[in-house]
Design an enzyme around this catalytic site. Structure first.
Site, PDB file in Angstrom:
ATOM      1  N   GLY A  27       0.823  -1.206   0.000  1.00  0.00           N
ATOM      2  CA  GLY A  27       0.000   0.000   0.000  1.00  0.00           C
ATOM      3  C   GLY A  27       0.852   1.249   0.000  1.00  0.00           C
ATOM      4  N   ARG A  28       0.281   2.334  -0.478  1.00  0.00           N
ATOM      5  CA  ARG A  28       0.983   3.622  -0.503  1.00  0.00           C
ATOM      6  C   ARG A  28       0.094   4.690   0.100  1.00  0.00           C
ATOM      7  NH1 ARG A  28       5.313   3.117  -4.027  1.00  0.00           N
ATOM      8  NH2 ARG A  28       5.096   1.494  -5.636  1.00  0.00           N
ATOM      9  N   GLY A  29       0.696   5.598   0.821  1.00  0.00           N
ATOM     10  CA  GLY A  29      -0.035   6.720   1.393  1.00  0.00           C
ATOM     11  C   GLY A  29       0.827   7.962   1.380  1.00  0.00           C
ATOM     12  N   ASP A 137      -8.598   9.453  10.576  1.00  0.00           N
ATOM     13  CA  ASP A 137      -8.493   9.252   9.125  1.00  0.00           C
ATOM     14  C   ASP A 137      -9.160   7.946   8.708  1.00  0.00           C
ATOM     15  OD1 ASP A 137      -7.810   9.897   6.534  1.00  0.00           O
ATOM     16  OD2 ASP A 137      -5.768   9.130   6.659  1.00  0.00           O
TER      17      ASP A 137
END
Length: 301
Positions: A27-29, A137
């Site tokens: 995953g990327r954030g 979030d």
């Protein structure tokens, strides 16, 4: 500054000496990239910081929750830094959680499945709020879901966790109460419950469709119109609308109402579907009796 690690790359911690072999990007954030990796404690989620301050806050939050005996997400196994691209980069190693993000989980957009996931989310929020914290979030990308009956769900990415009464540390605009004109960004339980309702809504109608409504008209009234226009959501309206208006006293109260709404939704199966299910059940019983009778006949031969 983000970094890119290829599969097979070995990340070695400077202080603790643990080595992790990168398997793939998970995953990327905005604050980090998460990799599936293998280390001394087995498979882990290796979170490599792009914003070290936010990732460090997450590490501190997870340690604090574990110290209180209130761990809600994956356990933090290691905090260290490694030389990546010629500079020291902070990373966290967390327990690997099986599943895919809710916005990529295939379940036919069935409300009853989304409700089962939401009940588990609300359970996490209830315990987090009891500790004086707000998740901040919450969104489908931060909910991992694994197949099952019901599916198993877990909340990840605690970098936005904020003490109640302060401004939320991190938020995503589409799930942000303030962006919809439904209140401020002060960290209170109602902030999370608003995002929880939108997470459910996005799971059922699709995140792209929710974003399209957001781009046209940002208001709670518009969200309520979406709910009222979709007959599948009728049993859940008494749960979702109070969350959008900030009327639930707690995550626990919302969870209990959701459980009741889910029971009502399942009981409201169209008569034709109930007839089909009854015929299938009758056929199954008949087949079972036939097999038993056949077995008894062969034993007598």
């Amino acid at each position: 500054m983000s970094v890119e690690l290829r599969p097979g790359t070995v990340v070695c911690g400077r202080w603790h000496g643990n080595a992790y072999r990168i398997e793939r990007v998970a995953g990327r954030g905005a604050t980090a990239t998460v990799y599936a990796a293998w280390g001394p404690m087995g498979r882990v989620a290796l979170k490599v910081a792009a914003d070290e301050a936010c990732v460090l806050v997450e590490a501190v939050t997870l340690r604090d929750l574990e110290a209180r005996g209130a761990a809600l997400g994956p356990f933090l196994r290691d905090v260290d830094e490694a030389d990546i691209g010629g500079r020291p980069v902070l990373f966290l190693a967390l327990d690997w959680v099986e599943g895919v993000p809710l916005n990529r989980f295939s379940f036919g957009r069935r409300p009853e499945v989304a409700a089962a996931v939401l009940e588990q989310i609300l359970d996490v929020l209830e315990r987090l709020h009891a500790a004086g914290l707000v998740f901040g979030d919450l969104k489908p990308a931060n909910v991992l879901v694994a197949p099952g009956s019901p599916p198993r769900a877990g909340v990840v990415d605690f970098g936005g966790v904020t003490p109640q009464g302060r401004l939320v540390r991190a938020h995503s605009e589409l799930y942000d109460r303030a962006a919809w004109g439904a209140g401020g960004r002060t960290a209170d339980p109602a902030y999370d419950l608003f995002a929880a309702a939108l997470t459910f809504l996005a799971a059922v109608i699709g995140e792209a469709r929710l974003a399209a409504f957001f781009n046209r008209k940002r208001s709670v009234a518009a969200l309520c119109d979406i709910i009222r226009a979709d007959s599948r959501l009728a049993p859940y309206r008494p749960v979702l609308e109070p969350a959008l208006h900030g009327r639930w006293a707690s995550a626990g109260a919302m969870r209990r109402a959701l459980a009741a709404a889910s029971d009502a939704g399942l009981s409201a199966v169209p008569p034709r579907d109930r007839l089909t299910a009854g015929l299938v059940g009758a056929c199954a019983v008949a087949v079972a009796w036939f097999l038993l009778a056949s077995a008894a006949w062969w034993e007598r031969q």
